[in-house]
Scaffold this motif. Structure first.
Motif, short mmCIF file in Angstrom:
data_model
loop_
_atom_site.label_atom_id
_atom_site.label_comp_id
_atom_site.label_asym_id
_atom_site.label_seq_id
_atom_site.Cartn_x
_atom_site.Cartn_y
_atom_site.Cartn_z
N ALA A 169 38.46 41.13 -7.61
CA ALA A 169 37.80 40.06 -8.34
C ALA A 169 38.11 40.13 -9.86
O ALA A 169 38.23 39.37 -10.60
CB ALA A 169 36.43 39.92 -8.16
N GLY A 170 37.68 41.58 -10.27
CA GLY A 170 37.84 41.72 -11.70
C GLY A 170 39.53 41.46 -12.12
O GLY A 170 39.72 41.10 -13.15
N GLY A 171 40.39 42.18 -11.17
CA GLY A 171 41.93 41.87 -11.52
C GLY A 171 42.24 40.43 -11.95
O GLY A 171 43.04 40.30 -12.86
N VAL A 172 41.76 39.72 -10.84
CA VAL A 172 42.14 38.10 -10.90
C VAL A 172 41.75 37.46 -12.07
O VAL A 172 42.26 36.91 -12.90
CB VAL A 172 41.62 37.48 -9.55
CG1 VAL A 172 41.91 36.18 -9.75
CG2 VAL A 172 42.26 38.20 -8.32
N ALA A 173 40.20 37.71 -12.63
CA ALA A 173 39.71 37.13 -13.35
C ALA A 173 40.25 37.43 -14.83
O ALA A 173 40.28 36.57 -15.76
CB ALA A 173 38.16 37.48 -13.40
N GLY A 174 40.53 38.85 -15.07
CA GLY A 174 40.97 39.12 -16.33
C GLY A 174 42.51 38.58 -16.46
O GLY A 174 42.71 38.43 -17.62
N VAL A 175 43.52 38.58 -15.47
CA VAL A 175 44.69 38.02 -15.62
C VAL A 175 44.49 36.58 -16.06
O VAL A 175 45.29 36.01 -16.74
CB VAL A 175 45.49 38.17 -14.35
CG1 VAL A 175 46.75 37.52 -14.43
CG2 VAL A 175 45.95 39.93 -14.33
N VAL A 176 43.82 35.91 -15.39
CA VAL A 176 43.61 34.45 -15.51
C VAL A 176 43.11 34.15 -17.09
O VAL A 176 43.70 33.38 -17.83
CB VAL A 176 42.43 33.87 -14.60
CG1 VAL A 176 42.36 32.33 -15.11
CG2 VAL A 176 43.28 33.84 -13.43
N VAL A 177 42.14 35.00 -17.30
CA VAL A 177 41.71 34.78 -18.77
C VAL A 177 42.61 35.06 -19.97
O VAL A 177 42.87 34.44 -21.02
CB VAL A 177 40.35 35.70 -19.07
CG1 VAL A 177 39.93 35.66 -20.53
CG2 VAL A 177 39.16 35.11 -18.38
N GLU A 178 43.19 36.39 -19.59
CA GLU A 178 44.33 36.76 -20.65
C GLU A 178 45.55 35.84 -20.80
O GLU A 178 45.92 35.34 -21.84
CB GLU A 178 44.98 38.14 -20.26
CG GLU A 178 45.74 38.93 -21.26
CD GLU A 178 44.96 39.51 -22.31
OE1 GLU A 178 45.32 39.81 -23.61
OE2 GLU A 178 43.68 39.34 -22.40
N THR A 179 46.00 35.25 -19.85
CA THR A 179 47.18 34.26 -19.77
C THR A 179 46.63 33.09 -20.47
O THR A 179 47.29 32.51 -21.42
CB THR A 179 47.69 34.07 -18.37
OG1 THR A 179 48.05 34.94 -17.64
CG2 THR A 179 48.80 33.15 -18.19
#
Length: 327
Positions: A65-75
């Motif tokens: 969950a953390g990895g998915v959320a982090g990548v979406v926000v950064e992009t």
């Protein structure tokens, strides 16, 4: 400045009122109605649901969950972060270049994925263990401590990622591999951890405060609504927590940015020296450079991050439940 002081004061009063309300409901022995959907394990924070604690499942789901959320926000928000960085580095009214706002994104995503996965992967089990150990009225302490611990664990990846990203954003390098190679060649391995102390000074309080505000607001909201939160509500609370925390910690972010991008010039000798030189040469207001983009970036980012985080946790919990039902 006065606006932010007033905002923080209002927020403090709101927290006191919220805390009073929670204590009052505890005194009346108020209980949440039975969950209609038993799969919402992660959607409950500390309202008293007692379910078996599976450390490895919580760790695994937290990392995903953390990895998915982090990548979406950064992009989604990388251009705003680039503008913020360039504003903070600029001196004496220097012109801000608006080209190459996605410079360094591809190389940065690998670091963000790892760092976000580590952070939530550590935060979730730590939080749940602390909530079990501490009295319910000290849930804020559990959230603060878990946020700081998660931030410390992920900093080993986040700092090199941030150093490379910000130097690419300011035009020092064209690619992440080249940035890493040249930083190590010119400054040694420690160059990848430039500004590490200022990063911890900024991010540990930031992580602790942001997650504490978010979690406490969710508890109060759920108690008031007497139901689980919907996706837009999680996003709204995440935006509020992010914007407030981002504004308060802007001076720490300015210092961190200056130390990270100075390279081998050593214009600043450390955190205190950096603050002193900035105030002396540019004035106190320089410590709040980039506050607009930062508040916008973290506010919107908080909305996206927590919205995606909670939704991903819910999906994973439902998948686990279906798997167990099929056994």
């Amino acid at each position: 400045m006065l606006v932010f002081v007033s905002t923080c004061a209002c927020f403090g009063i709101a927290l006191l009122i919220l805390n009073k309300e929670i204590l009052y409901t505890d005194a009346l022995k108020f209980k949440m109605p039975p969950q209609k959907d038993p799969n919402k394990f992660f959607m409950s924070i500390s309202e008293g649901e007692k379910k078996p604690f599976d450390f490895f499942r919580v760790l695994y789901d937290g990392c995903i969950a953390g990895g998915v959320a982090g990548v979406v926000v950064e992009t989604a928000l990388y251009p705003i972060d680039t503008i913020k960085t360039r504003l903070q580095v600029a001196r004496d009214g220097g012109k801000i270049i608006l080209k190459g706002l996605y410079s360094g994104l591809s190389g940065n995503l690998a670091g963000v994925l790892s760092a976000s996965a580590i952070f939530i992967g550590v935060y979730e089990p730590t939080k749940q263990q602390l909530l079990k150990s501490l009295p319910e009225n000290l849930s804020a302490v559990a959230h603060l401590a878990a946020g700081a611990i998660g931030g410390a664990a992920s900093s080993l990846v986040r700092v090199p990622t941030e150093v490379v990203k910000q130097r690419m954003q300011t035009g020092q390098f064209r690619s992440a591999p080249a940035a890493v190679r040249l930083i190590v060649a010119n400054e040694g391995f420690k160059g990848l951890y430039a500004g590490y102390g200022s990063f911890l000074l900024r991010d540990l309080p930031f992580d602790a405060i942001q997650f504490c505000i978010y979690e406490q607001l969710r508890i109060g909201y759920k108690l008031a609504a007497k139901r689980d939160l919907k996706d837009p509500e999680n996003a709204m609370l995440g935006a509020f927590a992010g914007a407030i925390t981002g504004a308060v910690t802007t001076p720490l972010d300015v210092v961190k940015t200056r130390l990270m991008v100075q390279g081998s010039q050593n214009h600043y000798k450390g955190i205190c020296d950096c603050v002193s030189i900035i105030v002396k040469e540019e004035g106190t207001h320089a410590l709040f450079k980039g506050i607009g983009p930062r508040v916008l970036w973290i506010g919107v980012g908080g909305s996206i991050f927590f919205g995606v985080l909670e939704k991903t946790k819910q999906i994973l919990a439902q998948r686990h439940s279906k798997t167990e039902a099929q056994k």
